[in-house]
Design an enzyme around this catalytic site. Structure first.
Site, PDB file in Angstrom:
ATOM      1  N   ASN A 103       6.562   2.187  -4.820  1.00  0.00           N
ATOM      2  CA  ASN A 103       7.157   1.459  -6.147  1.00  0.00           C
ATOM      3  C   ASN A 103       6.466   1.872  -7.344  1.00  0.00           C
ATOM      4  O   ASN A 103       7.099   2.083  -8.417  1.00  0.00           O
ATOM      5  CB  ASN A 103       7.398   0.241  -5.575  1.00  0.00           C
ATOM      6  CG  ASN A 103       8.701  -0.495  -6.412  1.00  0.00           C
ATOM      7  OD1 ASN A 103       9.752   0.220  -6.906  1.00  0.00           O
ATOM      8  ND2 ASN A 103       8.674  -1.968  -6.825  1.00  0.00           N
ATOM      9  N   LYS A 118       2.217   7.896   4.101  1.00  0.00           N
ATOM     10  CA  LYS A 118       1.994   6.403   4.126  1.00  0.00           C
ATOM     11  C   LYS A 118       1.566   5.994   5.472  1.00  0.00           C
ATOM     12  O   LYS A 118       1.899   5.045   6.099  1.00  0.00           O
ATOM     13  CB  LYS A 118       3.335   5.641   3.772  1.00  0.00           C
ATOM     14  CG  LYS A 118       3.635   5.465   2.297  1.00  0.00           C
ATOM     15  CD  LYS A 118       4.731   4.567   2.052  1.00  0.00           C
ATOM     16  CE  LYS A 118       4.868   4.634   0.725  1.00  0.00           C
ATOM     17  NZ  LYS A 118       6.050   3.413   0.263  1.00  0.00           N
ATOM     18  N   PRO A 130       0.855  -1.188  -0.054  1.00  0.00           N
ATOM     19  CA  PRO A 130       0.111   0.050  -0.070  1.00  0.00           C
ATOM     20  C   PRO A 130       0.744   1.256  -0.181  1.00  0.00           C
ATOM     21  O   PRO A 130       1.901   1.497   0.932  1.00  0.00           O
ATOM     22  CB  PRO A 130      -0.860  -0.117   1.217  1.00  0.00           C
ATOM     23  CG  PRO A 130      -0.792  -1.455   1.608  1.00  0.00           C
ATOM     24  CD  PRO A 130       0.479  -2.256   1.118  1.00  0.00           C
ATOM     25  N   GLU A 131       0.257   2.187  -1.004  1.00  0.00           N
ATOM     26  CA  GLU A 131       1.192   3.465  -0.905  1.00  0.00           C
ATOM     27  C   GLU A 131       0.152   4.556  -0.583  1.00  0.00           C
ATOM     28  O   GLU A 131      -0.834   4.551  -0.099  1.00  0.00           O
ATOM     29  CB  GLU A 131       1.654   3.699  -2.246  1.00  0.00           C
ATOM     30  CG  GLU A 131       2.697   2.498  -2.783  1.00  0.00           C
ATOM     31  CD  GLU A 131       3.326   2.739  -4.045  1.00  0.00           C
ATOM     32  OE1 GLU A 131       3.420   3.924  -4.731  1.00  0.00           O
ATOM     33  OE2 GLU A 131       3.978   1.590  -4.555  1.00  0.00           O
TER      34      GLU A 131
END
Length: 407
Positions: free
Chosen positions: A191, A54, A2-3
């Site tokens: 990412n 985050k 999760p971002e």
């Protein structure tokens, strides 16, 4: 993993599904979780959420003041005021590799629900922090981590100023693809977001970060342009920092990401949105932290030496089938003495049986070679029998002739 957009959507989901719900009782933690106990208990409380990069913060707010007068409850003094009243509590979550929130029936809790908040209404429901891989963390009475910078989504102006004001920091000596994962400056970027941002600007991922960002310090628009033209130019030619805000917002506006009515539809929409990350035809390399970066074109001057980029192949109709991976026999692991002894005995007995079979076949062939023909064996036995029968008959004739001569 999760971002920023996923945590923002999680906070929005919590505020939506918990609107109008009253929670009650203790907060329950799973036995396998290594996170701290949440020593909070109230007859009636509300849950709200907010996100920053985050991180996501849950606030538990009691609806009325309650005294901890009931004996045997075992409530700790943590979270209580001096007169024994339950105070509001903040829990800060970091999702790790697989964290998420779900509101479910209390009778059908998800398998990996490691923290549970129960509603007061009947049938009871539970807001659950679900984490399959258990890398997620929560902090009781938590605050935003001080070493994380402003959020790229909800604090854009502060985020941009924080980056451009600190370009002398050693973090910007690294390739731009690695600098984008530094949460001190790019809080919320992960990412897949870094790959999509660099791809749209055609920036090599292993270009030096400071080289890329210093050009933005001198970027100025003509004062003669109207506001509408300035906005249009920004939309048509965004720079890297603007895309660090715009690309995550695209994911948020798309919605879903596991919080939509149909998770399968969410995944399909997200796959269609991706232009670079994991897309067939794109190249990939491992950065200095071992993370995979997807890109197109040349990697840049700071690319790892001696490493060739991999290209993701796509297989469409008419193409040959992809080669099947080579299957190698796994090397047996050493286990306990008993099992290893049994394996050795089985192997020896197998070899012994194999040898016996081979030797038996060879002996059978040799015996067959020595064994005479059945018909010739019968003739030989018959001739031997005739010889034995003829010898007594000759003796009897000689005895009879001898008697006749003497008589």
């Amino acid at each position: 993993m999760p971002e920023g957009p996923e945590l923002h959507l999680a906070s929005r989901y919590i505020n939506t599904v918990c609107a109008g719900l009253i929670f009650s009782g203790k907060v329950e933690k799973s036995e396998v979780s290594k996170n701290p106990e949440v020593l909070f208990e109230s007859d009636a409380y509300l849950i709200s959420a907010t996100s920053r990069g985050k991180e996501i913060k849950l606030t538990l707010t009691p609806l009325k003041e309650e005294k901890n007068t009931l004996p045997g409850r075992g409530r700790d003094r943590e979270g209580l005021s001096q007169n024994g009243l339950q105070q509001p509590m903040d829990l800060v979550f970091r999702f790790g590799m697989s964290g998420s929130f779900k509101l479910t029936s209390a009778a059908e809790l998800p398998k990996h629900a490691h923290l549970r908040f129960y509603t007061k209404d009947s049938p009871h429901r539970a807001l659950c922090f679900v984490d399959v891989r258990r890398f997620g963390r929560w902090e009781v009475h938590g605050t935003w981590q001080p070493d994380r910078g402003p959020c790229v989504m909800v604090e854009y102006e502060k985020f941009r100023e924080n980056v451009l004001r600190n370009l002398s920091d050693k973090a910007f000596n690294k390739p731009i693809c690695e600098a984008l994962l530094n949460q001190k400056f790019f809080n919320g970027i992960g990412n897949y977001l870094r790959a999509e941002i660099l791809y749209r600007l055609k920036i090599p991922p292993f270009e030096k970060a400071r080289t890329v960002l210093e050009a933005l310090q001198h970027r100025k628009q003509s004062p003669d342009l109207t506001l509408s033209k300035k906005v249009k130019l920004k939309q048509e030619n965004p720079d890297l920092l603007e895309l660090c805000h715009a690309v995550p917002m695209e994911v948020i506006h798309m919605g879903g990401m596991g919080y939509g009515p149909e998770p399968s539809d969410d995944a399909a929409a997200f796959e269609e949105w991706l232009q670079c990350y994991g897309v067939p035809g794109m190249r990939s390399l491992h950065d200095g932290n071992g993370r995979t970066i997807w890109f197109q074109g040349e990697p840049g001057p700071m690319a790892p030496k001696g490493k060739k980029s991999r290209k993701k192949r796509s297989w469409v109709n008419g193409d040959p089938e992809p080669p099947s991976p080579k299957v190698t026999k796994p090397v047996p692991k050493r286990s306990s003495k008993g099992s290893s002894g049994q394996e050795k005995v089985a192997k020896r007995s197998g070899r012994k049986k194999g040898k016996e079979l081979v030797q038996g076949a060879e002996n059978a062939k040799a015996h067959e070679a020595r064994k005479p023909n059945t018909r010739s064996r019968r003739k030989a036995s018959a001739s031997q029998a005739s010889l034995t029968n003829e010898a007594p008959a000759a003796d009897r004739k000689r005895q009879a002739s001898a008697r006749r001569s003497t008589g």
